[in-house]
Design a protein around this motif. Structure first.
Motif, mmCIF file in Angstrom:
data_model
loop_
_atom_site.group_PDB
_atom_site.id
_atom_site.type_symbol
_atom_site.label_atom_id
_atom_site.label_comp_id
_atom_site.label_asym_id
_atom_site.label_seq_id
_atom_site.Cartn_x
_atom_site.Cartn_y
_atom_site.Cartn_z
ATOM 1 N N THR A 50 2.793 1.931 -14.908
ATOM 2 C CA THR A 50 3.493 0.678 -14.637
ATOM 3 C C THR A 50 4.413 0.310 -15.784
ATOM 4 O O THR A 50 5.521 -0.191 -15.582
ATOM 5 N N ASP A 164 6.244 0.849 -7.475
ATOM 6 C CA ASP A 164 4.971 0.918 -8.198
ATOM 7 C C ASP A 164 3.826 0.903 -7.194
ATOM 8 O O ASP A 164 3.464 -0.152 -6.685
ATOM 9 N N GLU A 165 3.276 2.060 -6.912
ATOM 10 C CA GLU A 165 2.181 2.197 -5.944
ATOM 11 C C GLU A 165 2.370 1.279 -4.743
ATOM 12 O O GLU A 165 1.516 0.440 -4.457
HETATM 13 MG MG LIG Z 1 -0.162 0.305 -12.595
#
Ligand SMILES: [Mg+2]
Ligand SMILES: Nc1ncnc2c1ncn2[C@@H]1O[C@H](COP(=O)(O)OP(=O)(O)O)[C@@H](O)[C@H]1O
Lengths: 299, 280
Positions: A50, A164-165
């Motif tokens: 992240t 991000d995911e």
């Molecule tokens: Mg993360």
């Protein structure tokens, strides 16, 4: 050789804890993303994925090193780089249309209301949310919320997408459908994408290259896996391709064993040129393929 | 079943009301025997009222008649000491709104600043902590001395009592706007003004409105006391004046009116709060 869209040169990130101790999350990372490429970053939780994405988006700063986008150094967020947040980050007081219109009118402040609406509608249709324009985020399912997030990011026609995911909070069924839609949209628009995931199958389905990160602290890029499967792959025929299990086994082997013990086999590791590997090919194929050679040759 | 549920509560309320009126009625029935009362009280309310046939405390019927009288002509004006209850309430509401709106004009922007900047927060916090617990009425003499006008002083007292909840709630609401919404604005290169009005304000609006709702209730509590002190006009002055006139019925009518207006003000704020609240 095309100039890469993103070039990361020797970035590292240190956080100072409350007691004054410094932890280095990652150190001396180098990699690049070419225009039109879909790159996934895989690594264990806490290795700094992240943080890397925030650095790329301009929301966070590195402790050292440089990030170039389109040849220019990044010094803050930009409309050129759209972010799809893990938690979708929709504004609950705005409707679906309102959320996307907020982005569109930020991108083109000179546009009038009708033009903004028409433009938003195009992207609402693209992510199959036609009919839900007037709904608030609270009235949407998790998958629909993430579709709005995707539409919002695409609607500003960014040079690249950072994710991000994006699907990790969704159930398996919804995730699969959305993955295929992202695949379709990115193929249609030739969008450059940098995506974080911890789902191996997701990475194999979507990515052209998979960047493998070792565990933190002092996380490194161990290697970059080239996805040798044809781009026309779908979720249903993925596992039928001979490359699939080889790539999958390679990735899982890395996540389970090598990501922890990477320091041990790093004798010949050059962080400036992380090895480009093609586990999908069998040895004979690999010798014939240019991608099988280390990145040094490309540079 | 469901019909019983929806009617049960109002029916019970009505029964409780009737019960209370019944008890009240029984307690204020004319007494036949001579009463023993406190001599001072007797001197105050008059011997006839204290010991006579009829109780000095009004019966529900007296009270009802009085309310009817007030309702039939709420806005009469016969000189400074004899104005209709509607006019008096109007004065009070006017003062509350004036002080309250001034407070909102100061508290919301200042709260925004405090919420956005930790430095401003730390700088102003000691002042807020000291000023907040001061009873608004304690400011009254100072206000009268400096402002030299009783009406303005009452407005000032309302201002000072409604400013704190709004200030603190605005600051809190602004400071706790979700990081991810601000990040969305940043990645879209939204300027600070647009971020303030399009992201922070709507995100903090429910918290700000909660503060404003608390403030209006406090302001309405304080105005009665303030008007008792400064006199002249207003529902607080009316209550005090009727105490001097020894009209318990009028006082009770005023008390009921204060309660009803307070409830209406609160209901209004609740409606407004609902308007800006968003489901997560
Ligand atoms: Mg993360
Ligand atoms: N603001 C911060 N202050 C201190 N440490 C942080 C901060 N943000 C992240 N970290 C630490 O940096 C590491 C990497 O975090 P993150 O990038 O979120 O990991 P990932 O996304 O790979 O799970 C974690 O160990 C986390 O504790």
């Amino acid at each position: 050789m095309t100039e890469p869209l993103i070039r990361i040169e020797g970035i590292s990130k240190k956080f100072t804890g409350r007691d004054g101790t410094e932890t280095t999350v990652f150190e001396n990372l180098h990699f690049s993303v070419d225009p039109g490429e879909f790159v996934c970053l895989i690594g264990h939780s806490g290795c700094g994925k992240t943080t890397i994405l925030n650095v790329l988006s301009g929301l966070d700063q590195t402790s050292s090193g440089y990030v170039f986008v389109g040849g220019r150094e990044v010094n803050g967020p930009s409309l050129d780089r759209a972010v799809i947040f893990q938690s979708h980050a929709l504004m609950p007081w705005l409707t679906v249309m309102g959320n996307i219109a907020f982005a569109v009118s930020s991108r083109w402040p000179e546009w009038d209301k009708d033009k903004v609406r028409a433009h938003c509608q195009q992207y609402i249709d693209l992510v199959n949310l036609t009919g839900s324009e007037k709904k608030r985020p609270a009235e949407l399912s998790g998958g629909m919320k993430q579709r709005v997030g995707i539409a919002r990011a695409l609607s500003i026609q960014p040079k690249m997408l950072l994710m991000d995911e994006p699907f990790s909070a969704l159930d398996a069924l919804t995730r699969g459908v959305l993955q295929e839609e992202v695949l379709r949209i990115c193929a249609e628009t030739r969008q450059t994408v940098f995506m974080i995931t911890h789902d191996v199958d997701e990475a194999i389905l979507l990515a052209d290259k998979i960047v493998l990160m070792t565990n933190g602290p002092y996380a490194k890029i161990a290697e970059i896996v080239v996805n040798t499967m044809p781009r026309s792959r779908t979720r249903h025929d993925l596992h039928k391709h001979p490359h699939y299990y080889r790539i999958r086994n390679h990735l899982i082997d890395f996540l389970v064993d090598r990501s922890k013990a990477f320091a041990g086999d790093a004798v010949n590791h050059d962080p400036r040129h992380p090895p480009l590997v093609t586990p999908g090919l069998d040895p004979a194929e690999a010798a014939a393929s240019p991608a099988g050679k280390p990145l040094v040759a490309v540079k | 079943m469901s019909r019983l549920k929806s009617w049960g509560a109002p029916l019970l309320s009505l029964l409780i009301l009737l019960g209370m009126i019944g008890v009240w009625h029984a307690l204020t029935l004319p007494k036949t025997a001579a009463q023993t009362v406190d001599s001072e009280y007797a001197a105050l309310v008059g011997a006839a009222a204290a010991t006579g046939q009829k109780s000095a405390f009004p019966s529900p019927a007296d009270f009802g008649r009085k309310i009817g009288e007030h309702l039939s002509d709420p806005f009469y004006d016969r000189g400074p000491n004899d104005k209709g209850i509607g006019i008096q309430l109007g004065y009070s509401i006017g003062r509350v709104l004036a002080g309250y709106l001034l407070a909102a004009l100061v508290a919301v922007p200042l709260g925004f600043l405090i919420g956005m900047s930790p430095t401003v927060y730390r700088a102003l916090d000691p002042f807020i902590q000291v000023l907040k617990p001061i009873s608004p009425l304690a400011w009254m003499p100072l206000a009268l001395f400096t402002l030299k006008d009783s009406a303005v002083s009452a407005i000032f007292v309302i201002f000072i009592c409604s400013v704190w909840p709004m200030l603190i709630n605005t600051a809190f609401g602004v400071a706790s706007v979700r990081r991810e919404w601000l990040n969305v604005a940043r990645t879209l290169e939204v300027g600070s003004f647009r971020t303030a009005f399009r992201v922070i304000l709507p995100a903090a609006a429910p918290t700000i409105m909660t503060g404003m709702r608390i403030s209006i209730s406090i302001a309405w509590l304080v105005i009665v006391a303030a008007e008792m002190l400064v006199g002249g006009t207003g529902i607080g002055y009316f209550v005090w004046n009727e105490w001097n006139n020894l009209s318990i019925t009028n006082i009770m009518t005023a008390i009921l009116a204060i309660g009803v207006v307070g409830m209406l003000l609160d209901l209004m704020m609740a409606k407004l709060t609902k308007l800006v609240t968003f489901p997560e």
